[in-house]
Design a protein around this motif. Structure first.
Motif, PDB file in Angstrom:
ATOM      1  N   UNK A 209      24.674  18.850 -29.018  1.00  0.00           N
ATOM      2  CA  UNK A 209      23.627  17.955 -29.504  1.00  0.00           C
ATOM      3  C   UNK A 209      22.783  17.469 -28.318  1.00  0.00           C
ATOM      4  N   UNK A 210      21.470  17.777 -28.292  1.00  0.00           N
ATOM      5  CA  UNK A 210      20.654  17.363 -27.140  1.00  0.00           C
ATOM      6  C   UNK A 210      20.569  15.856 -26.964  1.00  0.00           C
ATOM      7  N   UNK A 211      20.797  15.078 -28.028  1.00  0.00           N
ATOM      8  CA  UNK A 211      20.746  13.619 -27.892  1.00  0.00           C
ATOM      9  C   UNK A 211      22.037  13.067 -27.289  1.00  0.00           C
ATOM     10  N   UNK A 212      23.134  13.805 -27.433  1.00  0.00           N
ATOM     11  CA  UNK A 212      24.412  13.436 -26.829  1.00  0.00           C
ATOM     12  C   UNK A 212      25.064  14.703 -26.263  1.00  0.00           C
ATOM     13  N   UNK A 213      24.477  15.260 -25.219  1.00  0.00           N
ATOM     14  CA  UNK A 213      24.912  16.581 -24.735  1.00  0.00           C
ATOM     15  C   UNK A 213      26.329  16.595 -24.172  1.00  0.00           C
ATOM     16  N   UNK A 214      27.056  17.645 -24.532  1.00  0.00           N
ATOM     17  CA  UNK A 214      28.371  17.895 -23.935  1.00  0.00           C
ATOM     18  C   UNK A 214      28.249  18.807 -22.721  1.00  0.00           C
ATOM     19  N   UNK A 215      27.223  19.662 -22.731  1.00  0.00           N
ATOM     20  CA  UNK A 215      27.110  20.681 -21.699  1.00  0.00           C
ATOM     21  C   UNK A 215      25.750  20.671 -20.995  1.00  0.00           C
ATOM     22  N   UNK A 216      24.677  20.916 -21.728  1.00  0.00           N
ATOM     23  CA  UNK A 216      23.354  21.092 -21.134  1.00  0.00           C
ATOM     24  C   UNK A 216      22.542  19.804 -21.253  1.00  0.00           C
ATOM     25  N   UNK A 217      22.119  19.295 -20.111  1.00  0.00           N
ATOM     26  CA  UNK A 217      21.336  18.058 -20.071  1.00  0.00           C
ATOM     27  C   UNK A 217      19.891  18.394 -19.712  1.00  0.00           C
ATOM     28  N   UNK A 218      18.937  17.847 -20.466  1.00  0.00           N
ATOM     29  CA  UNK A 218      17.518  18.012 -20.151  1.00  0.00           C
ATOM     30  C   UNK A 218      17.063  16.904 -19.213  1.00  0.00           C
ATOM     31  N   UNK A 219      16.481  17.295 -18.109  1.00  0.00           N
ATOM     32  CA  UNK A 219      15.835  16.341 -17.211  1.00  0.00           C
ATOM     33  C   UNK A 219      14.346  16.435 -17.489  1.00  0.00           C
ATOM     34  N   UNK A 220      13.830  15.477 -18.263  1.00  0.00           N
ATOM     35  CA  UNK A 220      12.476  15.547 -18.806  1.00  0.00           C
ATOM     36  C   UNK A 220      11.439  15.850 -17.724  1.00  0.00           C
ATOM     37  N   UNK A 221      10.629  16.872 -17.999  1.00  0.00           N
ATOM     38  CA  UNK A 221       9.556  17.235 -17.093  1.00  0.00           C
ATOM     39  C   UNK A 221       9.992  17.967 -15.846  1.00  0.00           C
ATOM     40  N   UNK A 222      11.304  18.177 -15.692  1.00  0.00           N
ATOM     41  CA  UNK A 222      11.808  18.819 -14.474  1.00  0.00           C
ATOM     42  C   UNK A 222      12.546  20.119 -14.789  1.00  0.00           C
ATOM     43  N   UNK A 223      13.626  20.012 -15.552  1.00  0.00           N
ATOM     44  CA  UNK A 223      14.406  21.201 -15.839  1.00  0.00           C
ATOM     45  C   UNK A 223      15.686  20.860 -16.569  1.00  0.00           C
ATOM     46  N   UNK A 224      16.771  21.574 -16.253  1.00  0.00           N
ATOM     47  CA  UNK A 224      18.041  21.418 -16.953  1.00  0.00           C
ATOM     48  C   UNK A 224      19.182  21.416 -15.941  1.00  0.00           C
ATOM     49  N   UNK A 225      20.299  20.815 -16.355  1.00  0.00           N
ATOM     50  CA  UNK A 225      21.515  20.901 -15.549  1.00  0.00           C
ATOM     51  C   UNK A 225      22.715  21.011 -16.479  1.00  0.00           C
ATOM     52  N   UNK A 226      23.746  21.661 -15.976  1.00  0.00           N
ATOM     53  CA  UNK A 226      25.012  21.748 -16.687  1.00  0.00           C
ATOM     54  C   UNK A 226      25.902  20.632 -16.160  1.00  0.00           C
ATOM     55  N   UNK A 227      26.525  19.901 -17.060  1.00  0.00           N
ATOM     56  CA  UNK A 227      27.381  18.801 -16.639  1.00  0.00           C
ATOM     57  C   UNK A 227      28.444  19.281 -15.675  1.00  0.00           C
ATOM     58  N   UNK A 228      28.711  18.496 -14.642  1.00  0.00           N
ATOM     59  CA  UNK A 228      29.693  18.850 -13.634  1.00  0.00           C
ATOM     60  C   UNK A 228      31.077  18.931 -14.230  1.00  0.00           C
ATOM     61  N   UNK A 229      31.904  19.936 -13.819  1.00  0.00           N
ATOM     62  CA  UNK A 229      33.259  20.057 -14.358  1.00  0.00           C
ATOM     63  C   UNK A 229      34.085  18.794 -14.241  1.00  0.00           C
ATOM     64  N   UNK A 230      33.829  17.943 -13.208  1.00  0.00           N
ATOM     65  CA  UNK A 230      34.630  16.734 -13.022  1.00  0.00           C
ATOM     66  C   UNK A 230      34.469  15.748 -14.169  1.00  0.00           C
ATOM     67  N   UNK A 231      33.383  15.869 -14.922  1.00  0.00           N
ATOM     68  CA  UNK A 231      33.164  14.954 -16.033  1.00  0.00           C
ATOM     69  C   UNK A 231      34.079  15.244 -17.217  1.00  0.00           C
ATOM     70  N   UNK A 232      34.762  16.404 -17.165  1.00  0.00           N
ATOM     71  CA  UNK A 232      35.664  16.772 -18.255  1.00  0.00           C
ATOM     72  C   UNK A 232      37.121  16.509 -17.901  1.00  0.00           C
ATOM     73  N   UNK A 233      37.374  16.050 -16.694  1.00  0.00           N
ATOM     74  CA  UNK A 233      38.764  15.843 -16.269  1.00  0.00           C
ATOM     75  C   UNK A 233      39.309  14.542 -16.845  1.00  0.00           C
TER      76      UNK A 233
END
Length: 233
Positions: A209-233
């Motif tokens: 869900x882009x409003x509550x992303x688990x994986x892919x985060x939109x950085x408005x006007x810039x690009x995208x990032x994948x959540x860091x693995x440490x956030x799942x530990x």
């Protein structure tokens, strides 16, 4: 360098593979063989050779493509062995990540000396990770597969390419222009709608869900990032 080093030969000519196998085994090396690019990539992922000898004229894919895919997840030294003798072909292979280039026909003593040189240059330490785990999501760069909760997700080439690019830099923002340049080519850096469509399809397939992303985060006007693995530990 160790005489028990493993050399993977990717070449579709049986006589060349036999000649190289006999020559390398006589020097104490272990030799793996592959007749296609896909088989070679699989062997490289499973067996972790110390050097790869790569022909460019393979039946299933061009050797330059094999090199590009290998370099997505491995820093193994690569010696290109090819009948293609033009400067442009050599430059393309070396720029694509090859460590050395030998033109067929070749002298076996020079070939063996180049193998020894590559083994001396090979970095010590553990091999780089070929798979990234993000909680329930696994991006296997070696086998170009994506698993979600243990189930393989069917992705198009562009969808996989975008996800793999993000996965290689978890936690870092990759700009739209960089993604477009790397995946679609430099003439498409203004076609941001291509990227939005692919990311939208990716999110659907990953139930993200882009409003509550688990994986892919939109950085408005810039690009995208994948959540860091440490956030799942």
């Amino acid at each position: 360098m160790s005489q028990s080093s493993t050399i993977l030969v990717i070449d579709d000519e049986p006589q060349i593979r036999k000649f190289l196998r006999i020559s390398l085994v006589s020097q104490g090396y272990t030799v793996l063989e592959a007749a296609t690019g896909a088989e070679g990539l699989s062997q490289a992922a499973l067996r972790r050779p110390d050097v790869v000898v790569l022909d460019l004229g393979l039946p299933d894919m061009d050797g330059q493509q094999v090199l590009r895919e290998l370099r997505e997840w491995s820093g193994v030294p690569v010696l290109v062995l090819s009948v293609r003798a033009s400067e442009a072909q050599k430059v393309q292979a070396l720029d694509g990540g090859a460590n050395d280039y030998v033109t067929k026909p070749f002298g076996i003593q020079e070939f063996l000396a180049r193998i020894r040189a590559l083994l001396r240059q090979a970095p010590a330490g553990e091999a780089p990770e070929s798979a990234l785990e993000l909680g329930p999501l696994v991006v296997d760069l070696a086998f170009r597969r994506v698993l979600l909760d243990g189930v393989e997700v069917a992705l198009t080439r562009k969808e996989y390419a975008v996800l793999a690019q993000l996965a290689r830099h978890p936690g870092r923002v990759i700009t739209q222009q960089q993604l477009l340049k790397d995946i679609w080519g430099p003439t498409h850096i203004e076609n941001s709608h291509y990227l939005r469509i692919v990311v939208g399809h990716l999110r659907q397939k990953l139930a993200d869900d882009p409003t509550q992303p688990r994986f892919i985060v939109t950085e408005a006007g810039v690009g995208y990032r994948l959540l860091d693995p440490s956030s799942f530990s």
